[in-house]
Design an enzyme around this catalytic site. Structure first.
Site, PDB file in Angstrom:
ATOM      1  N   ASP A  70       0.979  -1.221   0.010  1.00 58.58           N
ATOM      2  CA  ASP A  70       0.038  -0.236   0.209  1.00 58.58           C
ATOM      3  C   ASP A  70       0.867   1.300  -0.071  1.00 58.58           C
ATOM      4  OD1 ASP A  70      -2.556   1.457   0.084  1.00 58.58           O
ATOM      5  OD2 ASP A  70      -2.853   1.366   2.098  1.00 58.58           O
ATOM      6  N   LEU A  86      10.184 -20.878  -4.712  1.00 59.20           N
ATOM      7  CA  LEU A  86       9.417 -20.058  -4.006  1.00 59.20           C
ATOM      8  C   LEU A  86       8.121 -19.963  -4.898  1.00 59.20           C
ATOM      9  CD1 LEU A  86       8.866 -17.230  -2.118  1.00 59.20           C
ATOM     10  CD2 LEU A  86       9.749 -16.003  -4.059  1.00 59.20           C
ATOM     11  N   HIS A 139       2.271   3.006  -8.846  1.00 64.37           N
ATOM     12  CA  HIS A 139       2.139   1.704  -9.328  1.00 64.37           C
ATOM     13  C   HIS A 139       3.399   1.343 -10.185  1.00 64.37           C
ATOM     14  CE1 HIS A 139      -1.978   2.144  -7.402  1.00 64.37           C
ATOM     15  NE2 HIS A 139      -2.586   2.746  -8.487  1.00 64.37           N
ATOM     16  N   ARG A 141       2.316  -4.719   6.288  1.00 64.95           N
ATOM     17  CA  ARG A 141       1.557  -3.930   5.334  1.00 64.95           C
ATOM     18  C   ARG A 141       2.276  -2.565   5.320  1.00 64.95           C
ATOM     19  NH1 ARG A 141      -4.782  -2.393   4.906  1.00 64.95           N
ATOM     20  NH2 ARG A 141      -4.399  -0.617   3.348  1.00 64.95           N
TER      21      ARG A 141
HETATM   22  C1  IPE Z   1      -5.669  -2.699  -0.065  1.00 61.07           C
HETATM   23  O1  IPE Z   1      -5.038  -1.617  -0.382  1.00 61.07           O
HETATM   24  C2  IPE Z   1      -5.314  -3.612  -1.728  1.00 61.07           C
HETATM   25  C3  IPE Z   1      -4.278  -3.634  -2.045  1.00 61.07           C
HETATM   26  C4  IPE Z   1      -3.100  -3.532  -1.689  1.00 61.07           C
HETATM   27  C5  IPE Z   1      -4.122  -4.253  -3.462  1.00 61.07           C
HETATM   28  P1  IPE Z   1      -6.217  -0.445  -0.505  1.00 61.07           P
HETATM   29  O2  IPE Z   1      -5.733   1.069  -0.633  1.00 61.07           O
HETATM   30  O3  IPE Z   1      -7.195  -0.898  -1.550  1.00 61.07           O
HETATM   31  O4  IPE Z   1      -6.926  -0.461   0.918  1.00 61.07           O
HETATM   32  P2  IPE Z   1      -7.832   0.516   1.759  1.00 61.07           P
HETATM   33  O5  IPE Z   1      -8.479   1.312   0.824  1.00 61.07           O
HETATM   34  O6  IPE Z   1      -6.628   1.383   2.464  1.00 61.07           O
HETATM   35  O7  IPE Z   1      -8.403  -0.270   2.840  1.00 61.07           O
HETATM   36  C1  IPE Z   2      -1.805   0.302  -3.333  1.00 60.86           C
HETATM   37  O1  IPE Z   2      -1.517   1.507  -3.244  1.00 60.86           O
HETATM   38  C2  IPE Z   2      -1.887  -0.520  -4.558  1.00 60.86           C
HETATM   39  C3  IPE Z   2      -3.223  -0.788  -5.059  1.00 60.86           C
HETATM   40  C4  IPE Z   2      -4.142  -0.880  -4.195  1.00 60.86           C
HETATM   41  C5  IPE Z   2      -3.440  -1.470  -6.348  1.00 60.86           C
HETATM   42  P1  IPE Z   2      -2.636   2.371  -3.510  1.00 60.86           P
HETATM   43  O2  IPE Z   2      -2.998   2.963  -4.658  1.00 60.86           O
HETATM   44  O3  IPE Z   2      -3.798   2.076  -2.663  1.00 60.86           O
HETATM   45  O4  IPE Z   2      -1.784   4.008  -2.560  1.00 60.86           O
HETATM   46  P2  IPE Z   2      -2.491   4.834  -1.535  1.00 60.86           P
HETATM   47  O5  IPE Z   2      -2.884   3.953  -0.628  1.00 60.86           O
HETATM   48  O6  IPE Z   2      -3.657   5.384  -2.195  1.00 60.86           O
HETATM   49  O7  IPE Z   2      -1.290   5.578  -1.210  1.00 60.86           O
HETATM   50 MG    MG Z   3      -4.230   2.423  -0.518  1.00 59.45          MG
END
Ligand code: IPE
Ligand code: IPE
Ligand code: MG
Length: 243
Positions: free
Chosen positions: A20, A132, A38, A189
């Protein structure tokens, strides 16, 4: 922190990661779109693979796209799917060479057909890998996984293959997406949020949780080793009294 600082006898067999903070990383770097975050995140995946290789982790599960992530803007969703496709093109050969088996957990619908075909091919191509298992949780939601498992168990009972009274934790877990994969000992996380966001609710029941404020694209191989070092200091009681 290096791999030499770790207790080799207590390396987690299964590491799960909520990757995240990509969007916030892009914003912090004044980049024009979240997609740039990303893209940088895909590089961090390679570093995570390196950390697992150094430590001897057997399974790495990465939360790649949740069932809730469909709510994001269309351009971001499409960009993420295209990025995954490019990641496969660029890395599948190396995955196979390194003995890394790609696996997917989640629902196929409504992922794009072309992406599914490419994923199937990559999974098949890397199937011999025994070092792995790289498991991508893709279009994954844990409540949905559990609901689907319940449906499969109900069908098995109707078909006379399962006695409902015999259903316990062990037999139920066989209906989840990847029944052969052991539960993660450690879940990391990034991005600082203290929540599970519908990730592996069943499998993480007794996992150690490690949250770092660092954004996923900033995560280095050493950070993952540091998380494992922190895990090794934990007292895992499993409800017992520690000695
Ligand atoms: C969780 O992250 C999903 C992934 C990392 C793929 P999100 O950014 O979607 O989760 P929330 O919105 O903070 O709960
Ligand atoms: C996690 O990063 C990647 C996915 C959920 C695909 P985010 O896109 O949720 O990044 P933030 O949390 O908005 O910074
Ligand atoms: Mg996120």
């Amino acid at each position: 922190m290096t791999v030499n600082d770790l207790d080799k006898s207590r390396i987690p067999a299964h590491l799960a990661v909520i990757m995240d903070g990509n969007g916030r990383w892009a914003k912090a770097h004044s980049l024009p779109t979240r997609l740039k975050g990303h893209e940088a995140g895909a590089e961090a995946v390679r570093r995570a693979l390196k950390a697992c290789d150094l430590m001897g982790v057997r399974y790495l599960t990465l939360y790649t796209f949740s069932t809730e992530n469909w709510k994001r803007p269309k351009a971001e969703v499409e960009g993420l799917m295209a990025l995954l496709s490019r990641f496969l093109d660029a890395n599948v050969e190396e995955l196979r060479e390194k003995g890394i088996r790609l696996r997917i957990m989640g629902e196929r619908e409504p992922l794009p057909e072309a992406l599914l075909a490419k994923l199937d091919k990559a999974c098949e191509y890397t199937r011999p890998g025994q070092k792995l298992d790289l498991i991508l949780a893709l279009n994954y939601g844990s409540r949905l996984e559990i609901a689907r498992a319940a449906a499969k168990a109900a069908k098995a009972a109707l078909a006379g293959e399962l006695d409902p009274d015999s259903l316990d934790e062990e037999t139920f877990s066989r209906f989840l997406y990847l029944p052969d994969v052991p539960d993660p000992e450690l879940m990391i996380r990034t991005g600082g949020e203290m929540r599970l966001s519908n990730f592996l609710l069943w499998q993480l029941s007794y996992s150690e949780l490690y949250v770092t404020p660092k954004f996923w694209p900033d995560l280095e191989t050493e950070d993952i080793i540091a998380a494992v070092a922190a895990y090794q200091k934990r007292d895992r009681r499993f409800g017992e009294v520690s000695l």
